[in-house]
Design an enzyme around this catalytic site. Structure first.
Site, PDB file in Angstrom:
ATOM      1  CG  ASP A   1      -2.067   0.965   1.094  1.00 45.65           C
ATOM      2  OD1 ASP A   1      -2.427   1.292  -0.048  1.00 45.65           O
ATOM      3  OD2 ASP A   1      -2.613   1.383   2.127  1.00 45.65           O
TER       4      ASP A   1
ATOM      5  CG  HIS B   1      -4.367  10.445   2.636  1.00 42.46           C
ATOM      6  ND1 HIS B   1      -5.421  10.270   3.512  1.00 42.46           N
ATOM      7  CD2 HIS B   1      -3.450   9.488   2.955  1.00 42.46           C
ATOM      8  CE1 HIS B   1      -5.147   9.248   4.323  1.00 42.46           C
ATOM      9  NE2 HIS B   1      -3.959   8.761   4.008  1.00 42.46           N
TER      10      HIS B   1
ATOM     11  CD  GLU C   1      -6.212   4.486   4.645  1.00 42.25           C
ATOM     12  OE1 GLU C   1      -5.511   3.690   3.979  1.00 42.25           O
ATOM     13  OE2 GLU C   1      -5.744   5.285   5.481  1.00 42.25           O
TER      14      GLU C   1
ATOM     15  CD  GLU D   1      -5.388   2.808  -0.434  1.00 41.39           C
ATOM     16  OE1 GLU D   1      -4.563   2.240  -1.189  1.00 41.39           O
ATOM     17  OE2 GLU D   1      -5.247   2.889   0.792  1.00 41.39           O
TER      18      GLU D   1
ATOM     19  CG  ASP E   1      -5.744   0.011   3.613  1.00 39.85           C
ATOM     20  OD1 ASP E   1      -5.750  -1.145   4.057  1.00 39.85           O
ATOM     21  OD2 ASP E   1      -4.904   0.866   3.945  1.00 39.85           O
TER      22      ASP E   1
ATOM     23  NE  ARG F   1      -8.068   6.111   9.503  1.00 39.33           N
ATOM     24  CZ  ARG F   1      -7.349   5.977   8.403  1.00 39.33           C
ATOM     25  NH1 ARG F   1      -6.071   5.626   8.475  1.00 39.33           N
ATOM     26  NH2 ARG F   1      -7.892   6.171   7.227  1.00 39.33           N
TER      27      ARG F   1
ATOM     28  CD  GLN G   1      -3.218   3.720  10.636  1.00 40.31           C
ATOM     29  OE1 GLN G   1      -4.431   3.646  10.440  1.00 40.31           O
ATOM     30  NE2 GLN G   1      -2.407   4.377   9.826  1.00 40.31           N
TER      31      GLN G   1
ATOM     32  CE  LYS H   1      -3.631   1.622   7.273  1.00 43.85           C
ATOM     33  NZ  LYS H   1      -4.405   2.523   6.404  1.00 43.85           N
TER      34      LYS H   1
ATOM     35  CB  THR I   1      -7.278  -5.059   1.969  1.00 40.17           C
ATOM     36  OG1 THR I   1      -6.401  -4.764   3.051  1.00 40.17           O
ATOM     37  CG2 THR I   1      -7.124  -4.004   0.882  1.00 40.17           C
TER      38      THR I   1
ATOM     39  CD  GLU J   1      -7.693  12.332   4.310  1.00 43.53           C
ATOM     40  OE1 GLU J   1      -7.200  13.152   3.535  1.00 43.53           O
ATOM     41  OE2 GLU J   1      -7.886  11.139   4.009  1.00 43.53           O
TER      42      GLU J   1
END
Lengths: 407, 407
Positions: A110, A117, A183, A185, A215, A219, A222, A235, A239, A340
């Protein structure tokens, strides 16, 4: 012109022709190509056993010559009346098929290549200091993820459990993540292996196609675990990728110049061709669009990412998958994660049903779709990657254990 | 008592019986068991096609019942005179066989579980601050590595190229790593898959065995790239493992209590059994022992590592491989990397030939062996993981490129 009766503005016209793995009730998984709202069974139409293996890997491994040849065959079969009868016998309605993980994933990497970002995350996690780390504009930062937990769209996401420690907590606590996130992507699928570094200009000789990738990220897990060796349990639980792999050949009209890079990258990362991709993602939460991240703005292209990944001698295998990194644009409604969008949980999103969200709640459904310009003013669709959040499994609870520990 | 004429103190007696993949000239790779200086061909003696697949995976996937059954069969075949004639027909001299990568690696994870190693690295990289990150004693820190570049002992290591930036450099430069290093580790091989978290106490139901692992590391590439998402190109070019996988059942006599843990770990990491392993590694540089790292002192056991790895719902596959992390003891001659042995390059090692080393030079050979207590006062050997450093490949050079960059 195809003899098929395609829906207008389908996004799955003859300029797309993405590959996937499908089955119908009582039959085994095999390769299909989506056209309109139908799936063409490649085992039936081509008679080639490479399409009966249940993953795209064996076909992808044949390399770009074989990819181009089959694409030309497909267009001929779908445009020449002589093939109509044969093709129609091998078409299935999309509603009648199950879609499976399209590739056997070899290694999963990744990246972290959206400047917006990376800046947002830096501002949220490290307020007051430079949001981008010093290496960010010199190399496409990336890390390896867990290949074994890459799953196809529709796979539910059990809320992961693990350790978290808030800044004011004396010690970490164990339990379900309270900051489960998405996430948004792009995923790049390696078809042709390589024992040697792949220069930027050789990107299309190795990458077979593009899918959508979520993904999923915890948080809180992490934040507690990631210093100094990077994300791990935050993570690795899941996925998700979309079932359709859009061949690189379908994205010629979507190629754009990437943003200017300053400082100028080292020669091994210099651009041989405009491999920016004008793909616009759409992130929906419980059916409501909450963001439209533009991939065209990614600072590092997928061609540069691949050149970087291999420059140290790391070999490529068929089935290697790499993510672009979360795609975020410069506008608030172009951010590719809830971290975000809710600015670290401080600015809840208001949904149409009146509820608010900072991070995902049990029962929430997150869906990512995307479109890109196609040939002749048409458009390319990618299908979707979706998943619903389920409550944490009860396999492990804080009270489980074995009496007094030995330590 | 075996009827075999085993060398005294062989380390490969009937209490060991490690599995590997071998071939003889003109034959295909198949499973063998090492006994003394011979290899027993399991395809021949067992007649079971599971041993003809060229990796241990299919056999490992059968689970602990099958592992115990075959081990009992092996001991019967090698002790009962009735089997002697048959067995002897399927024995090959070790010198006559080639050894291959024993497993098809699914996911590869590397941990960081030696307190002495983590403290040394912290002191070298971040002098003056707390050497251990705040999470270190709460969880076994780990990260995913590249499964596709795990190779068998003997594979040469081409000096990797990449970006590095010294503290006084204005910008990063590209070129061959100048700080190529080893990391002496144990590797744990997952045999039986799991869709659910694996508690500490279920370790032996899933882990098949142990090998030696050298996590080759380019310290200069790693130092520049690893913030914030962890090591990537500094590690992904090659990870070497020994060809023999020592079954967990052979290590019963090596089990010891791990060091006391303070603070007490969360319940999901509490010890159900003493899975410390009294395995002493031996690190040789060009034939000269430079370190003897003791794995018994690892702060987190492999059972705890597996429990942590899966607690978030990450599934296990047959062939998953995880490294203990660099093993370092508390004495200077027990350090498992050149980074530590030369203290960041400031205290060169003096070799017997009069030369000195900070990091590896082209032509150097690094070899790791290990021993553990076996049954009845004997000992278990692991074979070796070795590799010779070759000059950087010329695939990519700083001057390669495509004229003026677009950026």
């Amino acid at each position: 012109m195809t003899w098929l009766d395609l829906p207008p503005d389908t996004g799955f016209g003859l300029d797309n022709l993405p590959y996937g793995i499908f089955s119908t009730p009582g039959t085994s998984a095999r390769t299909g190509v989506r056209v309109g709202d139908a799936v063409l069974d490649l085992t039936g139409i081509s008679g080639d056993d490479v399409h009966a293996t249940g993953t795209l890997n064996a076909f992808m491994a044949r390399g770009p010559g074989a990819w181009a040849e089959l694409r030309a065959d497909l267009i001929r079969w779908l445009t020449e009346d002589a093939h109509r009868g044969t093709v129609e016998r091998h078409l299935h309605r999309l509603d009648d098929v199950s879609l499976h993980l399209p590739i056997e994933v070899a290694d999963y990497v990744d990246f972290y290549s959206s400047e917006q970002h990376a800046e947002n995350v830096g501002r949220i996690f490290r307020p007051g200091s430079d949001p981008l780390p010093p290496n960010w504009k010199h190399l496409p930062i990336g890390y390896h993820g867990r290949a074994g937990t890459v799953a196809v769209s529709g796979t539910p996401v059990h809320r992961p459990q693990g350790q978290r420690k808030g800044p004011d907590d004396a010690a970490p606590v164990f339990g379900p993540s309270t900051r489960l996130d998405i996430e948004a992507e792009l995923g790049f699928v390696v078809g042709a292996p390589s024992a040697r570094p792949v220069p930027v200009g050789a990107f299309a000789e190795h990458v077979f196609g593009v899918c959508l990738l979520n993904d999923w990220s915890a948080r809180d897990l992490q934040a507690w675990e990631y210093v100094p060796l990077g994300p791990f349990l935050g993570k690795s639980f899941l996925t998700s990728i979309s079932p359709w792999v859009v061949p690189l050949a379908a994205l010629e009209a979507a190629r754009v110049s990437p943003p200017p890079r300053d400082p100028r990258p080292l020669p091994y990362l210099s651009d041989d061709g405009p491999w920016g991709l004008d793909i616009t993602l759409d992130v929906r939460l419980n059916g409501q669009t909450v963001s439209r991240p533009p991939a065209a703005g990614l600072y590092w292209t997928a061609a540069q990412q691949l050149a970087h990944l291999t420059v140290n001698g790391a070999t490529l295998r068929t089935g290697d998958l790499y993510g672009s990194g979360t795609v975020s644009g410069s506008e608030p409604d172009q951010r590719g994660s809830l971290l975000e969008l809710s600015w670290g949980g401080t600015e809840p999103l208001r949904l149409a049903d009146g509820s608010t969200r900072t991070f995902l709640e049990d029962g929430d459904e997150a869906t990512i779709t995307a479109t890109a310009p196609g040939a002749d003013g048409g458009r390319i669709c990618f299908g979707e990657v979706t998943g619903t959040v389920l409550a944490a499994r009860q396999d492990v609870s804080p009270s489980r254990g074995s009496g007094p520990g030995r330590s």
